[in-house]
Motif scaffolding. Sequence first.
Motif, mmCIF file in Angstrom:
data_model
loop_
_atom_site.group_PDB
_atom_site.id
_atom_site.type_symbol
_atom_site.label_atom_id
_atom_site.label_comp_id
_atom_site.label_asym_id
_atom_site.label_seq_id
_atom_site.Cartn_x
_atom_site.Cartn_y
_atom_site.Cartn_z
ATOM 1 N N GLY A 337 47.224 15.168 69.606
ATOM 2 C CA GLY A 337 47.823 14.220 68.664
ATOM 3 C C GLY A 337 48.456 14.859 67.460
ATOM 4 N N ALA A 338 48.328 16.187 67.304
ATOM 5 C CA ALA A 338 48.918 16.860 66.153
ATOM 6 C C ALA A 338 50.417 16.988 66.344
ATOM 7 C CB ALA A 338 48.300 18.251 65.972
ATOM 8 N N PRO A 339 51.194 17.077 65.262
ATOM 9 C CA PRO A 339 52.634 17.191 65.393
ATOM 10 C C PRO A 339 53.047 18.563 65.877
ATOM 11 C CG PRO A 339 51.959 17.388 63.103
ATOM 12 C CD PRO A 339 50.729 17.032 63.880
ATOM 13 N N VAL A 340 54.275 18.648 66.371
ATOM 14 C CA VAL A 340 54.807 19.921 66.813
ATOM 15 C C VAL A 340 54.929 20.835 65.606
ATOM 16 C CG1 VAL A 340 56.818 21.011 67.862
ATOM 17 C CG2 VAL A 340 56.088 18.769 68.628
ATOM 18 N N PRO A 341 54.572 22.139 65.704
ATOM 19 C CA PRO A 341 54.706 23.027 64.559
ATOM 20 C C PRO A 341 56.133 23.053 64.045
ATOM 21 C CG PRO A 341 53.443 24.071 66.311
ATOM 22 C CD PRO A 341 53.996 22.801 66.876
ATOM 23 N N ALA A 342 56.268 23.395 62.743
ATOM 24 C CA ALA A 342 57.575 23.340 62.100
ATOM 25 C C ALA A 342 58.586 24.228 62.784
ATOM 26 C CB ALA A 342 57.438 23.738 60.623
ATOM 27 N N ARG A 423 58.605 10.560 64.304
ATOM 28 C CA ARG A 423 57.355 10.230 65.019
ATOM 29 C C ARG A 423 57.555 10.341 66.524
ATOM 30 N NH1 ARG A 423 53.320 10.501 66.780
ATOM 31 N NH2 ARG A 423 51.541 9.082 66.837
ATOM 32 N N ARG A 424 58.674 9.845 67.039
ATOM 33 C CA ARG A 424 58.936 9.923 68.478
ATOM 34 C C ARG A 424 59.127 11.363 68.941
ATOM 35 N NH1 ARG A 424 63.105 4.898 69.880
ATOM 36 N NH2 ARG A 424 61.587 3.207 69.561
ATOM 37 N N ALA A 425 59.678 12.199 68.046
ATOM 38 C CA ALA A 425 59.897 13.602 68.411
ATOM 39 C C ALA A 425 58.633 14.436 68.283
ATOM 40 C CB ALA A 425 60.993 14.196 67.533
ATOM 41 N N GLY A 426 57.560 13.847 67.774
ATOM 42 C CA GLY A 426 56.297 14.562 67.656
ATOM 43 C C GLY A 426 56.149 15.372 66.394
ATOM 44 N N HIS A 427 57.028 15.173 65.412
ATOM 45 C CA HIS A 427 56.950 15.946 64.173
ATOM 46 C C HIS A 427 56.049 15.290 63.132
ATOM 47 C CE1 HIS A 427 59.952 18.660 65.648
ATOM 48 N NE2 HIS A 427 60.861 17.717 65.753
ATOM 49 N N LEU A 428 55.573 14.094 63.421
ATOM 50 C CA LEU A 428 54.653 13.415 62.518
ATOM 51 C C LEU A 428 53.404 13.022 63.281
ATOM 52 C CD1 LEU A 428 57.075 11.040 60.553
ATOM 53 C CD2 LEU A 428 55.842 12.998 59.616
ATOM 54 N N ARG A 429 52.266 13.263 62.667
ATOM 55 C CA ARG A 429 51.011 12.899 63.322
ATOM 56 C C ARG A 429 50.800 11.389 63.213
ATOM 57 N NH1 ARG A 429 49.619 14.989 58.338
ATOM 58 N NH2 ARG A 429 48.304 13.645 57.028
ATOM 59 N N ARG A 430 49.816 10.905 63.963
ATOM 60 C CA ARG A 430 49.496 9.491 63.907
ATOM 61 C C ARG A 430 49.057 9.101 62.497
ATOM 62 N NH1 ARG A 430 45.692 9.642 69.292
ATOM 63 N NH2 ARG A 430 47.369 10.013 70.825
ATOM 64 N N ARG A 431 49.489 7.927 62.110
ATOM 65 C CA ARG A 431 49.155 7.377 60.801
ATOM 66 C C ARG A 431 49.629 8.282 59.657
ATOM 67 N NH1 ARG A 431 43.364 5.766 62.972
ATOM 68 N NH2 ARG A 431 43.861 3.741 63.863
ATOM 69 N N ALA A 432 50.703 9.021 59.901
ATOM 70 C CA ALA A 432 51.267 9.845 58.827
ATOM 71 C C ALA A 432 51.794 8.974 57.698
ATOM 72 C CB ALA A 432 52.392 10.723 59.374
ATOM 73 N N TYR A 433 52.069 7.715 58.009
ATOM 74 C CA TYR A 433 52.598 6.820 56.986
ATOM 75 C C TYR A 433 51.629 6.662 55.821
ATOM 76 C CZ TYR A 433 49.510 3.304 59.088
ATOM 77 O OH TYR A 433 48.417 2.623 59.565
ATOM 78 N N ARG A 434 50.336 6.886 56.084
ATOM 79 C CA ARG A 434 49.364 6.735 54.998
ATOM 80 C C ARG A 434 49.594 7.764 53.895
ATOM 81 N NH1 ARG A 434 43.608 5.618 58.211
ATOM 82 N NH2 ARG A 434 44.194 3.556 59.067
ATOM 83 N N SER A 435 49.709 9.033 54.286
ATOM 84 C CA SER A 435 49.938 10.068 53.279
ATOM 85 C C SER A 435 51.331 9.959 52.680
ATOM 86 C CB SER A 435 49.737 11.460 53.883
ATOM 87 O OG SER A 435 50.591 11.651 54.995
ATOM 88 N N ILE A 436 52.303 9.497 53.482
ATOM 89 C CA ILE A 436 53.667 9.312 52.972
ATOM 90 C C ILE A 436 53.681 8.236 51.884
ATOM 91 C CG2 ILE A 436 55.969 8.461 53.569
ATOM 92 C CD1 ILE A 436 55.599 9.808 56.305
ATOM 93 N N LEU A 437 53.067 7.104 52.169
ATOM 94 C CA LEU A 437 53.024 6.027 51.187
ATOM 95 C C LEU A 437 52.202 6.423 49.958
ATOM 96 C CD1 LEU A 437 52.565 2.913 53.516
ATOM 97 C CD2 LEU A 437 54.645 3.688 52.376
ATOM 98 N N SER A 438 51.106 7.143 50.207
ATOM 99 C CA SER A 438 50.277 7.588 49.090
ATOM 100 C C SER A 438 51.051 8.522 48.168
ATOM 101 C CB SER A 438 49.030 8.290 49.628
ATOM 102 O OG SER A 438 48.269 8.845 48.578
#
Length: 583
Positions: A337-342, A423-438
Amino acid sequence: MDNASIWLWAASLAPLALLLFLMIGRGWGAAEAGSVGWLVASLIALTVFHLRMEAVGLETVKGVVEAVTIVYIIVSAILIYEVAKEADAFVPFQRGMTRLFAHPLLQVMAIGWVFASFLQGITGFGVPIAVCAPLLVGIGVRPLHAVVIALVGHAWNNTFGTLSAAWIGMKQVTDLSPGEYATTAVQTSLLLWMVNLAGGLTICWLYGRLRGVWEGLPAVLVISLAHGGVTLALSQWDDTLNGFAAGLVGLLVVAALARLPRYRRPSRVTDSPVFAPGTPTTTAPTPAGEPAPAGEPAPDRPAPAREPTPDRTAPASAPAPGTPSGGPTPVAVPPAGAPVPAAAMSLNSAFLPYSTLLVVTGVVLLIGPLKSVLGRPTVDVDFPAVTTGLGFTTPASTSTLALLTHAGTLLLVTAVISYVLYRRAGHLRRRAYRSILSGTVEKAIGPTIAVVTLVAMASVMQGSGQADVLAAKVAAWTSGIYLLLGPYVGVFGTFITGSNLSSNLLFGAFQQTTAQAAGLSTAQVLSAQTTGGALGTMISPSKILLGTTTAGISGQEGQVLRRTLPLTLVMTALVGLPFFLLG
């Protein structure tokens, strides 16, 4: 001047004087000082100018309504930055830039001037400094120079950047006829073009003194022509796209320049002072173990461009900026579930939020029938005329917000689309929106409070007559040289508030009223105000702090200021000189 007149002038000055004292003398932030400034302005409006309580409340509400349209842009702009940061888009962008530009000076200009200008065109509020300073450090630029270059490079686009937030802010607190508006936009564009050209030449000078200027002069002229020409052309067409389009064209131009033989050859500057010893781009590295020149911080541990997350590690083939070389970098297997490395992200993917914004703004604003349809849903708030007990009158006005074509909506839609695609490309982990909004909320709280309180304070001062009294006295005392002083008011406003937007909100109405009282050109004074405000971002403490923090030299803000202050003062004098000579 009689005692009553002196008392009225002193009372009108009190809110501004207290604001400056709290911010400079006591080190308060704009949000806290702005709240106190509004309170004092309201009390003076009630007691000295005999404005009714309900009228003070009305002027405050008017300021809050006007501020909402600006805060909408701020929050949406920060949201885009947080999406890109959470996806680790800045690391692959840095690698792609160093591959595209072989010439070290062009690398520096591409990141510290052109890309910083582009980011300012979209986001602003310190984001170009926070992003570009560590990117410059990553290609070997000394941290202190990295911060200075980013500050100088982004400054010119602070009026029409952030989808013209500062320009829109000045329009909100001033009253311009269509003719004055068009003239002010043209004159502002020409002044900013001067600042842009001076900024590019300054970066070349820092890189290699006269040899650096000679080496970079063709690129500077072409890039400045693109930046300034687009800004001037769009100043009569579309506020929202202006700074963004100029920044985008600059990116295309610098990419084309990288293919020219002149910028594919090695640099003739053999020991550039902006690069750290041993950097591959310098042809005469300092021997190992030799200390850096005096006054320069060690570049070996700059702060990363983003905070690391527990399930990400830098790939062994390309360590993150500032990672000491000489040993293998451990490679961790990412959990499920982790995103693809940078490193797996392409340059095009890293550029995704900005290309998305280009498409969104192009579709909405360039297709006439669609823009007309989307522009119809509006929120209109009417405000009646207000008259004080001393006879000062503020005419009735209407505040209008076009919901679907507003710059904040375009940025918000871009942020949502970018999140989905990442998110579809795998560059964002699940529920990344939480840290983004925070992160968005955390960064937006201070600017929001500052904008609301400063606009409310300006509205109360304008509606009660305090701004008129101040302007009349200043015009009477300085009418002969005010065109020289006008830009410094803008610089000062940005220095104390942290942004050209806040400077225009604080002093825009004051500058217009002063121009009218002194019989000067309103267009000239207001264009000098916002250009000075743009230059003030080079010495803004909050932006300097962002740069030193992300470049890994926290605590050296004074050294940065000592380098940018003389540049700011000289450029500001040049801005006022044409109007003074022609006036």
